[in-house]
Scaffold this motif. Structure first.
Motif, PDB file in Angstrom:
ATOM      1  N   ASN A   1      34.298 -50.636   6.885  1.00  0.00           N
ATOM      2  CA  ASN A   1      34.220 -49.176   6.876  1.00  0.00           C
ATOM      3  C   ASN A   1      33.073 -48.682   6.002  1.00  0.00           C
ATOM      4  O   ASN A   1      33.077 -48.862   4.783  1.00  0.00           O
ATOM      5  CB  ASN A   1      35.543 -48.578   6.383  1.00  0.00           C
TER       6      ASN A   1
ATOM      7  N   ASP B   1      38.837 -51.242   8.994  1.00  0.00           N
ATOM      8  CA  ASP B   1      39.781 -51.242   7.889  1.00  0.00           C
ATOM      9  C   ASP B   1      39.409 -52.173   6.731  1.00  0.00           C
ATOM     10  O   ASP B   1      40.210 -52.360   5.821  1.00  0.00           O
ATOM     11  CB  ASP B   1      41.197 -51.572   8.394  1.00  0.00           C
TER      12      ASP B   1
ATOM     13  N   HIS C   1      42.424 -57.918  11.839  1.00  0.00           N
ATOM     14  CA  HIS C   1      42.766 -57.236  10.592  1.00  0.00           C
ATOM     15  C   HIS C   1      42.940 -58.256   9.472  1.00  0.00           C
ATOM     16  O   HIS C   1      43.440 -59.367   9.704  1.00  0.00           O
ATOM     17  CB  HIS C   1      44.068 -56.463  10.741  1.00  0.00           C
TER      18      HIS C   1
ATOM     19  N   TYR D   1      47.553 -56.336   6.469  1.00  0.00           N
ATOM     20  CA  TYR D   1      47.294 -55.065   7.150  1.00  0.00           C
ATOM     21  C   TYR D   1      48.593 -54.460   7.664  1.00  0.00           C
ATOM     22  O   TYR D   1      49.447 -55.150   8.219  1.00  0.00           O
ATOM     23  CB  TYR D   1      46.330 -55.272   8.308  1.00  0.00           C
TER      24      TYR D   1
ATOM     25  N   MET E   1      48.030 -47.815   6.598  1.00  0.00           N
ATOM     26  CA  MET E   1      46.744 -47.204   6.918  1.00  0.00           C
ATOM     27  C   MET E   1      46.898 -45.705   7.130  1.00  0.00           C
ATOM     28  O   MET E   1      46.103 -44.899   6.622  1.00  0.00           O
ATOM     29  CB  MET E   1      46.149 -47.878   8.153  1.00  0.00           C
TER      30      MET E   1
ATOM     31  N   LYS F   1      44.953 -42.841   5.089  1.00  0.00           N
ATOM     32  CA  LYS F   1      43.964 -41.998   5.754  1.00  0.00           C
ATOM     33  C   LYS F   1      44.419 -40.546   5.868  1.00  0.00           C
ATOM     34  O   LYS F   1      43.614 -39.617   5.739  1.00  0.00           O
ATOM     35  CB  LYS F   1      43.651 -42.555   7.143  1.00  0.00           C
TER      36      LYS F   1
END
Length: 303
Positions: A104, A113, A280, A284, A289, A293
């Motif tokens: 990212n 990620d 991932h 993960y 996530m 986010k």
């Protein structure tokens, strides 16, 4: 369900892809390429990325390659950038079944990620087979005019039909599996995959779909009738949008490719035969996530 990438799939040839002439991406790509070469990995750099990085970072003796060459020869592609960079790479590489991992360097990064600061540590896990794989569905879309195909493409996030630049509402008919559903007067309609449910669809009050949900979300954009609500249909549905009135109208694939439409055009959509595999890092979690986010459960500022 996420599956271990596994020791049988240890990558020996890796492609690096980045889209923007950014000093940060140039630095990250140089660092990553050097690390991978020291680990005995063959590194291929997407040709446009190589040209841009070369201009920024000097001659690094990159081995450039087209997306076709990448698809034919690499075990994994690592995308450095944001979700837009990942979307472009996914559409270009889906037919080759190349797994994608993302570093990212953008803003939210729902699909990229790996944090930049953790990049090399994560690469150790990738090269040692500790990443997990996850398959994401895609959409096939074709635009028909007078019964003939005008354009076609695939999308990982969404296919959006909207009112264009003039700003007047459009009218169109929605059919699912050949059955008339409704005539909608609105700014447009988002047809979203589970991956795209956290993109434009989310801002239009569409539902968040877990990647394992086998469904397609139909989300109206500013419908004239407030009873027109988002609909979730099965992933095997055949969807057709027929324009009945529009001064200016367009269809967008992942917000990156656009086709102009006129009255009488039809857009047909269904689940693509192609899918994309995301890799991932260990640990993960899709919901973790989302918490990060979307700042779920974040404490208010100043408290």
């Amino acid at each position: 369900m996420n599956q271990p990438y596994g020791s049988r799939n240890l990558p020996r040839t890796i492609a690096l892809i980045g889209r923007y002439q950014s000093p940060e991406i140039a630095e990250s790509l140089r660092l990553l390429a050097r690390y991978l070469r020291e680990r005995g990995v063959t590194v291929l750099v997407e040709e446009e990325t190589a040209a841009n990085i070369g201009k920024l970072a000097g001659d690094e003796h990159w081995v450039p390659g087209s997306f076709e060459a990448i698809g034919a020869s690499v075990d994994v592609a690592i995308v450095l950038g944001g979700d837009g960079t990942m979307l472009n790479a996914a559409r270009r590489l889906a037919r080759y079944k190349v797994p994608l991992a993302g570093v990212n360097q953008g803003r939210l990064g729902f699909m990229t990620d790996i944090a930049r600061d953790d990049m090399l540590t994560c690469m150790e896990d990738l090269l040692d087979g500790r990443f997990v794989s996850e398959t994401r569905m895609m959409l096939d879309a074709e635009v028909l005019r007078d019964g003939r195909e005008l354009a076609s493409n695939i999308a990982l996030n969404d296919v959006v039909m909207d009112k264009g630049a003039i700003g007047r509402m459009i009218e169109f008919e929605l059919y699912i599996d050949g059955e008339f559903i409704y005539n909608l007067r609105a700014d447009g309609l988002i047809v979203s995959t589970p991956t795209g449910s956290t993109a434009y669809s989310l801002s239009a009050n569409g539902p968040i779909l877990h990647p394992q949900v086998a469904g397609i979300a139909l989300v109206p954009l500013c419908p004239h009738a407030l009873t027109n609500r988002p609909i979730l249909v099965g992933d095997q549905a055949d969807i057709e949008l027929r324009i009945t009135h529009a001064t200016d109208c367009r269809v967008h694939f992942d917000g990156q490719l656009t086709v102009d439409l006129v009255r009488g055009d039809a857009v047909r959509l269904h689940r693509s035969q192609y899918s994309i595999c995301f890799l991932h890092p260990p640990g993960y979690s899709y919901f973790a996530m989302l918490r990060q986010k979307l700042q779920w459960s974040a404490r208010p500022k100043g408290t």
